[in-house]
Design a protein around this motif. Structure first.
Motif, PDB file in Angstrom:
ATOM      1  N   UNK A 226      -0.108  -2.745  16.323  1.00 22.26           N
ATOM      2  CA  UNK A 226       0.933  -3.709  16.654  1.00 22.26           C
ATOM      3  C   UNK A 226       1.622  -4.168  15.354  1.00 22.26           C
ATOM      4  N   UNK A 227       2.945  -3.878  15.192  1.00 20.19           N
ATOM      5  CA  UNK A 227       3.628  -4.255  13.941  1.00 20.19           C
ATOM      6  C   UNK A 227       3.438  -5.724  13.568  1.00 20.19           C
ATOM      7  N   UNK A 228       3.273  -6.570  14.589  1.00 24.93           N
ATOM      8  CA  UNK A 228       3.109  -8.003  14.293  1.00 24.93           C
ATOM      9  C   UNK A 228       1.810  -8.301  13.555  1.00 24.93           C
ATOM     10  N   UNK A 229       0.862  -7.367  13.663  1.00 28.26           N
ATOM     11  CA  UNK A 229      -0.428  -7.570  12.982  1.00 28.26           C
ATOM     12  C   UNK A 229      -0.444  -6.933  11.593  1.00 28.26           C
ATOM     13  N   UNK A 230       0.642  -6.218  11.280  1.00 27.70           N
ATOM     14  CA  UNK A 230       0.679  -5.512   9.997  1.00 27.70           C
ATOM     15  C   UNK A 230       1.229  -6.421   8.889  1.00 27.70           C
ATOM     16  N   UNK A 231       0.587  -6.360   7.736  1.00 28.87           N
ATOM     17  CA  UNK A 231       1.036  -7.113   6.562  1.00 28.87           C
ATOM     18  C   UNK A 231       1.057  -6.170   5.365  1.00 28.87           C
ATOM     19  N   UNK A 232       1.823  -6.550   4.336  1.00 29.17           N
ATOM     20  CA  UNK A 232       1.827  -5.776   3.088  1.00 29.17           C
ATOM     21  C   UNK A 232       1.274  -6.686   1.993  1.00 29.17           C
ATOM     22  N   UNK A 233       0.195  -6.252   1.378  1.00 25.46           N
ATOM     23  CA  UNK A 233      -0.446  -7.082   0.351  1.00 25.46           C
ATOM     24  C   UNK A 233       0.487  -7.298  -0.833  1.00 25.46           C
ATOM     25  N   UNK A 234       0.552  -8.522  -1.289  1.00 17.04           N
ATOM     26  CA  UNK A 234       1.340  -8.837  -2.471  1.00 17.04           C
ATOM     27  C   UNK A 234       0.715  -8.120  -3.687  1.00 17.04           C
ATOM     28  N   UNK A 235       1.463  -7.202  -4.345  1.00 19.25           N
ATOM     29  CA  UNK A 235       0.884  -6.453  -5.484  1.00 19.25           C
ATOM     30  C   UNK A 235       0.400  -7.347  -6.624  1.00 19.25           C
ATOM     31  N   UNK A 236       0.752  -8.622  -6.547  1.00 21.23           N
ATOM     32  CA  UNK A 236       0.269  -9.588  -7.540  1.00 21.23           C
ATOM     33  C   UNK A 236      -1.257  -9.510  -7.673  1.00 21.23           C
ATOM     34  N   UNK A 237      -1.944  -9.312  -6.534  1.00 19.02           N
ATOM     35  CA  UNK A 237      -3.412  -9.299  -6.557  1.00 19.02           C
ATOM     36  C   UNK A 237      -3.962  -8.038  -7.235  1.00 19.02           C
ATOM     37  N   UNK A 238      -3.191  -6.960  -7.140  1.00 18.72           N
ATOM     38  CA  UNK A 238      -3.555  -5.716  -7.837  1.00 18.72           C
ATOM     39  C   UNK A 238      -3.387  -5.943  -9.344  1.00 18.72           C
ATOM     40  N   UNK A 262     -10.112  -0.622  -3.929  1.00 23.74           N
ATOM     41  CA  UNK A 262      -9.674  -1.572  -2.900  1.00 23.74           C
ATOM     42  C   UNK A 262     -10.687  -2.720  -2.793  1.00 23.74           C
ATOM     43  N   UNK A 263     -11.962  -2.356  -3.028  1.00 18.89           N
ATOM     44  CA  UNK A 263     -13.014  -3.381  -2.933  1.00 18.89           C
ATOM     45  C   UNK A 263     -12.811  -4.493  -3.943  1.00 18.89           C
ATOM     46  N   UNK A 264     -12.484  -4.123  -5.181  1.00 15.36           N
ATOM     47  CA  UNK A 264     -12.295  -5.148  -6.210  1.00 15.36           C
ATOM     48  C   UNK A 264     -11.035  -5.969  -5.929  1.00 15.36           C
ATOM     49  N   UNK A 265     -10.016  -5.300  -5.401  1.00 12.64           N
ATOM     50  CA  UNK A 265      -8.777  -6.025  -5.040  1.00 12.64           C
ATOM     51  C   UNK A 265      -9.097  -7.028  -3.918  1.00 12.64           C
ATOM     52  N   UNK A 266      -9.953  -6.594  -2.997  1.00 15.25           N
ATOM     53  CA  UNK A 266     -10.331  -7.480  -1.883  1.00 15.25           C
ATOM     54  C   UNK A 266     -11.057  -8.721  -2.408  1.00 15.25           C
ATOM     55  N   UNK A 267     -11.905  -8.531  -3.421  1.00 11.00           N
ATOM     56  CA  UNK A 267     -12.609  -9.686  -4.013  1.00 11.00           C
ATOM     57  C   UNK A 267     -11.592 -10.630  -4.665  1.00 11.00           C
ATOM     58  N   UNK A 268     -10.642 -10.043  -5.398  1.00  6.52           N
ATOM     59  CA  UNK A 268      -9.609 -10.863  -6.059  1.00  6.52           C
ATOM     60  C   UNK A 268      -8.826 -11.665  -5.018  1.00  6.52           C
ATOM     61  N   UNK A 269      -8.464 -10.981  -3.947  1.00  5.65           N
ATOM     62  CA  UNK A 269      -7.716 -11.651  -2.881  1.00  5.65           C
ATOM     63  C   UNK A 269      -8.529 -12.818  -2.317  1.00  5.65           C
ATOM     64  N   UNK A 270      -9.814 -12.551  -2.085  1.00  7.85           N
ATOM     65  CA  UNK A 270     -10.686 -13.598  -1.527  1.00  7.85           C
ATOM     66  C   UNK A 270     -10.780 -14.804  -2.474  1.00  7.85           C
ATOM     67  N   UNK A 271     -10.824 -14.537  -3.774  1.00  7.43           N
ATOM     68  CA  UNK A 271     -10.902 -15.646  -4.747  1.00  7.43           C
ATOM     69  C   UNK A 271      -9.674 -16.545  -4.663  1.00  7.43           C
ATOM     70  N   UNK A 272      -8.555 -15.958  -4.228  1.00  2.00           N
ATOM     71  CA  UNK A 272      -7.303 -16.717  -4.146  1.00  2.00           C
ATOM     72  C   UNK A 272      -7.095 -17.371  -2.785  1.00  2.00           C
ATOM     73  N   UNK A 273      -8.048 -17.189  -1.894  1.00  2.00           N
ATOM     74  CA  UNK A 273      -7.809 -17.640  -0.530  1.00  2.00           C
ATOM     75  C   UNK A 273      -9.013 -18.381   0.073  1.00  2.00           C
ATOM     76  N   UNK A 274     -10.220 -17.959  -0.301  1.00  2.00           N
ATOM     77  CA  UNK A 274     -11.425 -18.478   0.371  1.00  2.00           C
ATOM     78  C   UNK A 274     -12.132 -19.578  -0.428  1.00  2.00           C
ATOM     79  N   UNK A 275     -12.918 -20.382   0.295  1.00  2.95           N
ATOM     80  CA  UNK A 275     -13.727 -21.416  -0.349  1.00  2.95           C
ATOM     81  C   UNK A 275     -15.098 -20.884  -0.743  1.00  2.95           C
ATOM     82  N   UNK A 276     -15.511 -19.793  -0.115  1.00  2.85           N
ATOM     83  CA  UNK A 276     -16.791 -19.149  -0.426  1.00  2.85           C
ATOM     84  C   UNK A 276     -16.538 -17.648  -0.398  1.00  2.85           C
ATOM     85  N   UNK A 277     -17.033 -16.928  -1.409  1.00  5.41           N
ATOM     86  CA  UNK A 277     -16.842 -15.469  -1.417  1.00  5.41           C
ATOM     87  C   UNK A 277     -18.202 -14.773  -1.497  1.00  5.41           C
TER      88      UNK A 277
END
Ligand code: NCC
Ligand SMILES: CO[C@@H]1[C@H](O)[C@@H](O)[C@H](O[C@H]2[C@H](O)[C@@H](NC(C)=O)[C@H](OCc3ccccc3)O[C@@H]2CO)O[C@@H]1CO
Length: 334
Positions: A226-238, A262-277
């Motif tokens: 579903x296109x509504x569920x699709x997002x493009x990650x901000x390359x800032x996190x890369x 992708x795993x390390x990028x996912x951790x970086x993203x989580x650091x910018x969004x989550x209260x617990x990683x």
């Protein structure tokens, strides 16, 4: 007062008084006799009473202790607000949570914000296709995700443990049938590494002629998402992952030819969004280990990573550092 009253009493009254005094004495005598006789019984009752008092008090203390314990547990379970931000700032210079997680149409349509880098660290040169893509995909965080922090966990372990809030992917790693592996609400977040990755998404979402060349592995030609569920990650996190976690000099990217997993990028993203990683499943086998498979779902070994452009030992050091700082927690071995 009593003496004065006795002086003025009549003989009958005196008699009664004497009788009363006598009977009082008798009662007292009897009582003393009884006490003497049942001394042990009374002491027993007193002891039982004292034990009961002690038990009640100690129960209350224990209750208080239990309550404290629960509070302690709750504190440990709840999200320590600001802790990830504070610790991330020690590791990542100029750490900020101000950057949007996903690319947004307004940055490419209304205001043209030029990016200094090409993919995967920026969007330089891909602005036009992004306008077309961002017009049909979403770029906001659904409210349910924004409310994530207050969601109860206790009693909902089954749901919380099996939920995929976001799935980061690139065309070559996209599930051929995204609906089987994700929930209806899962955000499908494209991590673009090359302009072809945007092109792939466009051909799929706009049902254009598929392109087969330019991918290192055949990506899905039909992708029922579903296109509504699709997002493009901000390359800032890369960029942050490469520059701040892997210390790759951004001016010499071409020379280094390295990119984060992708795993390390996912951790970086989580650091910018989550209260617990918390992380799970990280840690590749030793490079000398030629037989151990790197994924639980297929048999490929570390050998298959030869051309991947990842520096596994650098990533391991970065993850170890974050673990030591208490910035992230590992749920499996590393
Ligand atoms: C052969 C190959 O190219 N493997 C790469 C695969 C492959 O392209 C995809 O699975 C798609 O098929 O993708 C990567 O990642 P991969 O899919 O292996 O794993 C995702 C992230 O989890 C961590 N990981 C995984 C397995 C393992 N044994 N130890 C780990 O630490 C890694 O941090 C990894 O980032 C990727 O996208 O980064 C990195 C891998 O190098
Ligand atoms: C996050 O990276 C993803 C994955 O983890 C990598 O393994 C994968 O690496 C591929 C790499 O991107 C390809 N390079 C190019 C330019 O497309 C490479 O292509 C084959 C190749 C072979 C020999 C020399 C150069 C290139 O194949 C790699 C996989 O084996 O990239 C993923 C993101 O796309």
């Amino acid at each position: 007062m009593e003496e004065t009253e006795e002086k003025h009493s009549t003989p009958e009254e005196t008699d009664i008084s004497r009788h009363e005094s006598k009977s009082h004495k008798t009662v007292l005598h009897l009582l003393i006799k009884m006490i003497n006789k049942s001394r042990w019984k009374i002491l027993g009752v007193l002891a039982v009473f004292l034990v009961m008092v002690w038990y009640t008090i100690s129960r209350e203390e224990r209750y208080i202790q239990l309550f404290d314990f629960h509070i302690l547990q709750d504190n440990r379970m709840s999200c320590p607000l600001g802790e990830v931000e504070r610790k991330a700032a020690l590791l990542i210079a100029n750490f900020t949570r101000d950057h949007p997680l996903f690319l947004q149409l307004r940055d490419y349509f209304w205001v043209k914000t030029p990016s200094p880098y090409e993919l995967p660290y920026g969007t330089k040169g891909t602005e036009e296709i992004l306008v077309r893509l961002l017009a049909v995909t979403g770029y906001s965080l659904p409210e349910s995700v924004q409310r994530l922090n207050n969601a109860p966990v206790h009693g909902y372990e089954h749901d919380v443990g099996s939920k995929t809030t976001m799935r980061l992917f690139y065309p070559e790693s996209a599930h051929f049938n995204p609906k089987t592996e994700n929930d209806l609400n899962t955000l499908l977040v494209l991590v673009a590494f090359k302009p072809m990755d945007f092109l792939w998404l466009e051909t799929i979402l706009h049902d254009k002629k598929r392109i087969r060349k330019g991918f290192w592995k055949q990506p899905p030609l039909i992708w029922d998402a579903n296109p509504e569920q699709v997002r493009i990650l901000n390359p800032y996190f890369m960029e942050i992952t490469a520059a701040k976690l892997l210390n790759i000099p951004m001016k010499q990217l071409r020379k280094f030819k390295q990119k984060p997993t992708t795993g390390l990028v996912a951790i970086t993203l989580a650091l910018h969004f989550c209260d617990v990683v918390h992380i799970a499943g990280f840690g590749y086998p030793d490079s000398a280990n030629k037989k151990q498979s790197i994924h639980y779902y297929e048999q490929i070994t570390v050998k298959s990573m030869a051309t991947s452009g990842h520096n596994v030992s650098h990533e391991a050091s970065a993850i170890k550092k974050m673990l030591e700082m208490g910035l992230i927690k590992n749920l499996t071995y590393f």
